[in-house]
Design a protein around this motif. Structure first.
Motif, PDB file in Angstrom:
ATOM      1  N   LYS A  98       0.837  -1.213   0.000  1.00  0.00           N
ATOM      2  CA  LYS A  98       0.000   0.000   0.000  1.00  0.00           C
ATOM      3  C   LYS A  98       0.869   1.259   0.000  1.00  0.00           C
ATOM      4  CE  LYS A  98      -3.828   0.089   2.519  1.00  0.00           C
ATOM      5  NZ  LYS A  98      -4.780  -0.149   3.640  1.00  0.00           N
ATOM      6  N   ILE A  99       1.915   1.245   0.785  1.00  0.00           N
ATOM      7  CA  ILE A  99       2.830   2.402   0.828  1.00  0.00           C
ATOM      8  C   ILE A  99       3.470   2.616  -0.545  1.00  0.00           C
ATOM      9  CG2 ILE A  99       4.991   3.266   1.809  1.00  0.00           C
ATOM     10  CD1 ILE A  99       4.189   1.806   4.421  1.00  0.00           C
ATOM     11  N   GLU A 100       3.888   1.512  -1.161  1.00  0.00           N
ATOM     12  CA  GLU A 100       4.535   1.602  -2.482  1.00  0.00           C
ATOM     13  C   GLU A 100       3.554   2.122  -3.541  1.00  0.00           C
ATOM     14  OE1 GLU A 100       7.898   1.757  -4.379  1.00  0.00           O
ATOM     15  OE2 GLU A 100       7.842   0.807  -2.396  1.00  0.00           O
ATOM     16  N   VAL A 101       2.300   1.652  -3.469  1.00  0.00           N
ATOM     17  CA  VAL A 101       1.266   2.098  -4.418  1.00  0.00           C
ATOM     18  C   VAL A 101       0.981   3.588  -4.233  1.00  0.00           C
ATOM     19  CG1 VAL A 101      -1.181   1.916  -5.042  1.00  0.00           C
ATOM     20  CG2 VAL A 101       0.195  -0.160  -4.719  1.00  0.00           C
ATOM     21  N   ALA A 102       0.891   4.019  -2.962  1.00  0.00           N
ATOM     22  CA  ALA A 102       0.627   5.436  -2.682  1.00  0.00           C
ATOM     23  C   ALA A 102       1.755   6.307  -3.240  1.00  0.00           C
ATOM     24  CB  ALA A 102       0.475   5.657  -1.178  1.00  0.00           C
ATOM     25  N   HIS A 145      -5.631  -0.193 -13.434  1.00  0.00           N
ATOM     26  CA  HIS A 145      -4.228  -0.531 -13.705  1.00  0.00           C
ATOM     27  C   HIS A 145      -3.624  -1.299 -12.527  1.00  0.00           C
ATOM     28  CE1 HIS A 145      -4.735   3.145 -16.338  1.00  0.00           C
ATOM     29  NE2 HIS A 145      -4.291   2.250 -17.194  1.00  0.00           N
ATOM     30  N   LEU A 146      -3.938  -0.848 -11.316  1.00  0.00           N
ATOM     31  CA  LEU A 146      -3.419  -1.526 -10.130  1.00  0.00           C
ATOM     32  C   LEU A 146      -3.930  -2.960 -10.059  1.00  0.00           C
ATOM     33  CD1 LEU A 146      -1.942  -1.621  -7.435  1.00  0.00           C
ATOM     34  CD2 LEU A 146      -3.914  -0.494  -6.369  1.00  0.00           C
ATOM     35  N   SER A 147      -5.217  -3.157 -10.336  1.00  0.00           N
ATOM     36  CA  SER A 147      -5.802  -4.512 -10.295  1.00  0.00           C
ATOM     37  C   SER A 147      -5.102  -5.439 -11.280  1.00  0.00           C
ATOM     38  CB  SER A 147      -7.291  -4.449 -10.626  1.00  0.00           C
ATOM     39  OG  SER A 147      -7.991  -3.734  -9.633  1.00  0.00           O
ATOM     40  N   ALA A 148      -4.766  -4.907 -12.473  1.00  0.00           N
ATOM     41  CA  ALA A 148      -4.111  -5.735 -13.490  1.00  0.00           C
ATOM     42  C   ALA A 148      -2.726  -6.181 -13.008  1.00  0.00           C
ATOM     43  CB  ALA A 148      -3.995  -4.952 -14.795  1.00  0.00           C
ATOM     44  N   ILE A 149      -2.009  -5.298 -12.293  1.00  0.00           N
ATOM     45  CA  ILE A 149      -0.688  -5.668 -11.767  1.00  0.00           C
ATOM     46  C   ILE A 149      -0.834  -6.638 -10.595  1.00  0.00           C
ATOM     47  CG2 ILE A 149       1.408  -4.773 -10.657  1.00  0.00           C
ATOM     48  CD1 ILE A 149       1.172  -4.116 -13.652  1.00  0.00           C
ATOM     49  N   LEU A 150      -1.797  -6.347  -9.705  1.00  0.00           N
ATOM     50  CA  LEU A 150      -1.993  -7.231  -8.540  1.00  0.00           C
ATOM     51  C   LEU A 150      -2.453  -8.624  -8.960  1.00  0.00           C
ATOM     52  CD1 LEU A 150      -3.680  -4.813  -5.951  1.00  0.00           C
ATOM     53  CD2 LEU A 150      -1.266  -5.526  -6.072  1.00  0.00           C
ATOM     54  N   ALA A 151      -3.077  -8.738 -10.156  1.00  0.00           N
ATOM     55  CA  ALA A 151      -3.527 -10.056 -10.633  1.00  0.00           C
ATOM     56  C   ALA A 151      -2.353 -11.001 -10.837  1.00  0.00           C
ATOM     57  CB  ALA A 151      -4.302  -9.881 -11.939  1.00  0.00           C
ATOM     58  N   ILE A 152      -1.151 -10.451 -11.038  1.00  0.00           N
ATOM     59  CA  ILE A 152       0.056 -11.288 -11.178  1.00  0.00           C
ATOM     60  C   ILE A 152       0.343 -12.004  -9.860  1.00  0.00           C
ATOM     61  CG2 ILE A 152       2.569 -11.208 -11.555  1.00  0.00           C
ATOM     62  CD1 ILE A 152       2.057  -8.740 -13.368  1.00  0.00           C
ATOM     63  N   LYS A 153      -0.004 -11.346  -8.735  1.00  0.00           N
ATOM     64  CA  LYS A 153       0.324 -11.879  -7.407  1.00  0.00           C
ATOM     65  C   LYS A 153      -0.790 -12.839  -6.972  1.00  0.00           C
ATOM     66  CE  LYS A 153       2.161  -8.858  -4.507  1.00  0.00           C
ATOM     67  NZ  LYS A 153       3.554  -9.362  -4.430  1.00  0.00           N
ATOM     68  N   GLY A 154      -0.653 -14.080  -7.385  1.00  0.00           N
ATOM     69  CA  GLY A 154      -1.712 -15.069  -7.148  1.00  0.00           C
ATOM     70  C   GLY A 154      -1.879 -15.489  -5.701  1.00  0.00           C
ATOM     71  N   ASN A 155      -1.015 -15.016  -4.792  1.00  0.00           N
ATOM     72  CA  ASN A 155      -1.125 -15.392  -3.382  1.00  0.00           C
ATOM     73  C   ASN A 155      -1.808 -14.328  -2.541  1.00  0.00           C
ATOM     74  OD1 ASN A 155       0.936 -13.575  -3.645  1.00  0.00           O
ATOM     75  ND2 ASN A 155       2.406 -14.686  -2.336  1.00  0.00           N
ATOM     76  N   SER A 175      -5.194 -12.466  -1.168  1.00  0.00           N
ATOM     77  CA  SER A 175      -6.630 -12.749  -1.038  1.00  0.00           C
ATOM     78  C   SER A 175      -7.433 -11.587  -1.616  1.00  0.00           C
ATOM     79  CB  SER A 175      -6.996 -12.928   0.436  1.00  0.00           C
ATOM     80  OG  SER A 175      -6.856 -11.686   1.117  1.00  0.00           O
ATOM     81  N   SER A 176      -8.724 -11.822  -1.845  1.00  0.00           N
ATOM     82  CA  SER A 176      -9.598 -10.776  -2.390  1.00  0.00           C
ATOM     83  C   SER A 176      -9.666  -9.583  -1.453  1.00  0.00           C
ATOM     84  CB  SER A 176     -11.006 -11.329  -2.621  1.00  0.00           C
ATOM     85  OG  SER A 176     -10.971 -12.375  -3.552  1.00  0.00           O
ATOM     86  N   SER A 177      -9.706  -9.839  -0.146  1.00  0.00           N
ATOM     87  CA  SER A 177      -9.800  -8.737   0.819  1.00  0.00           C
ATOM     88  C   SER A 177      -8.510  -7.920   0.821  1.00  0.00           C
ATOM     89  CB  SER A 177     -10.091  -9.277   2.220  1.00  0.00           C
ATOM     90  OG  SER A 177      -9.055 -10.146   2.645  1.00  0.00           O
ATOM     91  N   GLU A 178      -7.365  -8.587   0.660  1.00  0.00           N
ATOM     92  CA  GLU A 178      -6.092  -7.862   0.597  1.00  0.00           C
ATOM     93  C   GLU A 178      -6.013  -6.981  -0.654  1.00  0.00           C
ATOM     94  OE1 GLU A 178      -3.036 -10.860   2.994  1.00  0.00           O
ATOM     95  OE2 GLU A 178      -3.529 -11.270   0.884  1.00  0.00           O
ATOM     96  N   VAL A 179      -6.508  -7.512  -1.767  1.00  0.00           N
ATOM     97  CA  VAL A 179      -6.521  -6.727  -3.015  1.00  0.00           C
ATOM     98  C   VAL A 179      -7.403  -5.492  -2.848  1.00  0.00           C
ATOM     99  CG1 VAL A 179      -7.279  -6.710  -5.434  1.00  0.00           C
ATOM    100  CG2 VAL A 179      -5.998  -8.671  -4.532  1.00  0.00           C
ATOM    101  N   ARG A 180      -8.602  -5.695  -2.209  1.00  0.00           N
ATOM    102  CA  ARG A 180      -9.518  -4.559  -1.997  1.00  0.00           C
ATOM    103  C   ARG A 180      -8.866  -3.515  -1.096  1.00  0.00           C
ATOM    104  NH1 ARG A 180     -13.472  -8.535  -1.706  1.00  0.00           N
ATOM    105  NH2 ARG A 180     -13.425  -8.508   0.582  1.00  0.00           N
ATOM    106  N   SER A 181      -8.173  -3.955  -0.066  1.00  0.00           N
ATOM    107  CA  SER A 181      -7.516  -3.041   0.873  1.00  0.00           C
ATOM    108  C   SER A 181      -6.408  -2.237   0.169  1.00  0.00           C
ATOM    109  CB  SER A 181      -6.924  -3.827   2.043  1.00  0.00           C
ATOM    110  OG  SER A 181      -6.183  -2.967   2.882  1.00  0.00           O
ATOM    111  N   ILE A 182      -5.629  -2.917  -0.670  1.00  0.00           N
ATOM    112  CA  ILE A 182      -4.553  -2.227  -1.397  1.00  0.00           C
ATOM    113  C   ILE A 182      -5.142  -1.224  -2.394  1.00  0.00           C
ATOM    114  CG2 ILE A 182      -2.660  -2.539  -3.046  1.00  0.00           C
ATOM    115  CD1 ILE A 182      -2.211  -5.332  -1.682  1.00  0.00           C
ATOM    116  N   ARG A 183      -6.209  -1.654  -3.070  1.00  0.00           N
ATOM    117  CA  ARG A 183      -6.851  -0.762  -4.057  1.00  0.00           C
ATOM    118  C   ARG A 183      -7.399   0.513  -3.402  1.00  0.00           C
ATOM    119  NH1 ARG A 183      -9.676  -2.171  -8.784  1.00  0.00           N
ATOM    120  NH2 ARG A 183     -11.586  -1.439  -7.759  1.00  0.00           N
TER     121      ARG A 183
END
Length: 461
Positions: free
Chosen positions: A401-405, A418-428, A430-438
């Motif tokens: 999250k810090i890096e994204v900010a 764009h962020l979702s497309a990059i995070l899709a590479i990280k298959g480990n 969870s959906s909640s973690e992706v939502r939190s980062i977004r």
């Protein structure tokens, strides 16, 4: 004496002068020489209380003014309007009244102007209208002749190894001559015409851009097409430099003047690079087709293709060649990110993600090195790939999250898509973690510097 001397028929003068020009040149020269003779020879013969200089000066002035007033009653041609104003506003007050031998004697006489202020203003308005119309016509004719050369497939001139066109020089001279002509009447008139001429120049540049766009569209098959495209891009430098010189502060240049030049240059670059970018497209697809199995070899093939084509742009002026390499630099980074964003690669282990991040960093170093060696100064692109590599490498959601900010401050057009497309590479993740980062992109974190478009050029599904 004034009437007899000033009304004498002028001697046949230089070829090319109009009748009115010869008459006023004769009157001006005669008045100056006669008054100098009065000061040097007559004045010493009279008592101090007899102001012989004033008597002669007032008589000559009155006769000169009467001749001008009579002429001003008629409908004057452009040339005679200009000539009359030059005498009233410049030659008479500066070269006669304030000449070295007469200034001390005539300043106390207060002869005044040859014409009343209202008549001078009317003549100045007529001059401005005439001169602006002439400038407009001359610029239109210059563009027409240049456009005909493009359409007839005439090869551009070469100057110091660069494609060259005389159009920019012609336009600069036309504008400068109009400006100088007004200033030869008075500095105030020079200020007035400057603003009007700049409006005319803005209108011309829009016409120039439209004519160039039409040429780009219609004349692709011509043998000298690329050479003429390069010559017109090169024109932008001298036109821009000339305009900047008319301002003490170039940052004050109005957008309506620079926009057509920027558009012309941009459309020219797009045309010159179209074939190269077409050739690169299948090479970039190899990244996803091979699932990033050999990214170094793929990138080497891409950079080799670019290197082979760069000599095609050697006839651009150096500054424009460097700008074109910056456009190539942007394209390489943009297409690389586009391939990363295709959601075709899902890496579930930390080792796989770290390996991909390493590949991205190595590829980025190669791109930066290649582009810098060829003249790109697009340092704003230097964070684009390394920061994405860091997002892929990191495992702690808070650190991500810090890096994204931070990334969003460098590239404010980096969206949740764009962020979702990059995070899709990280298959480990969870959906909640992706939502939190977004969600970090919902927070306004400011912009690191004046931003240029990068991610707004990248479409994501």
């Amino acid at each position: 004496a004034a009437e007899e001397r000033l009304c004498a028929r002028p001697a046949a003068g230089a070829e090319g002068r109009s009748e009115a020009e010869r008459v006023f040149l004769h009157m001006g020269r005669t008045m100056k020489e006669d008054l100098e003779a009065v000061v040097e020879r007559l004045k010493p013969l009279f008592p101090a209380d007899v102001d012989v200089v004033a008597a002669y000066a007032e008589s000559y002035h009155e006769h000169f003014a009467a001749q001008l007033a009579a002429m001003a009653q008629f409908e004057l041609c452009d040339r005679d309007t200009y000539m009359l104003l030059v005498w009233v506003q410049n030659l008479y007050p500066n070269d006669i009244i304030n000449s070295p031998k007469l200034a001390g004697e005539l300043q106390r006489v207060r002869l005044g102007s040859l014409l009343p202020p209202r008549q001078i203003r009317l003549l100045e308005a007529t001059f401005l209208s005439n001169e602006v119309a002439s400038v407009r016509e001359l610029m239109a004719r210059a563009l027409q002749l240049e456009s005909q050369r493009w359409a007839q497939d005439v090869a551009p001139q070469r100057l110091d190894g660069h494609c060259h066109s005389e159009l920019a020089i012609d336009i600069i001279q036309i504008i400068s001559q109009g400006q100088a002509k007004a200033e030869s009447i008075s500095l105030d008139l020079g200020v007035q015409i400057k603003h009007v001429l700049l409006l005319e120049l803005a209108a011309f540049l829009r016409s120039y851009q439209r004519a160039f766009d039409d040429f780009l569209e219609r004349c692709r098959q011509l043998r000298n097409y690329r050479g003429n495209v390069i010559a017109n891009i090169n024109n932008c430098l001298s036109l821009r430099t000339s305009m900047e010189q008319k301002w003490q502060n170039p940052q004050d240049l109005p957008g309506h003047l620079l926009d057509p030049l920027n558009e012309l240059k941009s459309h020219g670059f797009d045309t010159l690079l179209q074939r190269l970018f077409g050739d690169l497209k299948p090479l970039f697809k190899k990244f996803t087709q091979t699932r990033w199995a050999a990214p170094e070899q793929t990138l080497e093939e891409i950079l080799s293709t670019v290197a082979d084509r760069l000599p095609e742009f050697s006839e651009l002026l150096d500054s424009f060649r460097e700008e074109l390499v910056e456009v190539v630099h942007l394209h390489l980074v943009k297409e690389y990110i586009t391939r990363l964003s295709k959601r075709s690669l899902v890496l579930k282990t930390v080792e796989q993600q770290q390996q991909l991040a390493g590949h991205i960093l190595a590829n980025d170093a190669a791109i930066q090195r290649f582009c810098a060696q060829n003249g790109s100064s697009a340092t704003w692109l230097h964070h684009a790939l390394p920061k994405l590599a860091e997002i892929i490498r990191l495992q702690d959601p808070s650190a991500i999250k810090i890096e994204v900010a931070t990334y969003a401050t460098w590239y404010p057009d980096f969206s949740k898509g764009h962020l979702s497309a990059i995070l899709a590479i990280k298959g480990n993740l969870s959906s909640s973690e992706v939502r939190s980062i977004r969600s970090i992109l919902d927070v306004s974190v400011g912009v690191h510097q004046a931003s240029k478009p990068l991610f707004s050029l990248i479409k994501v599904g």
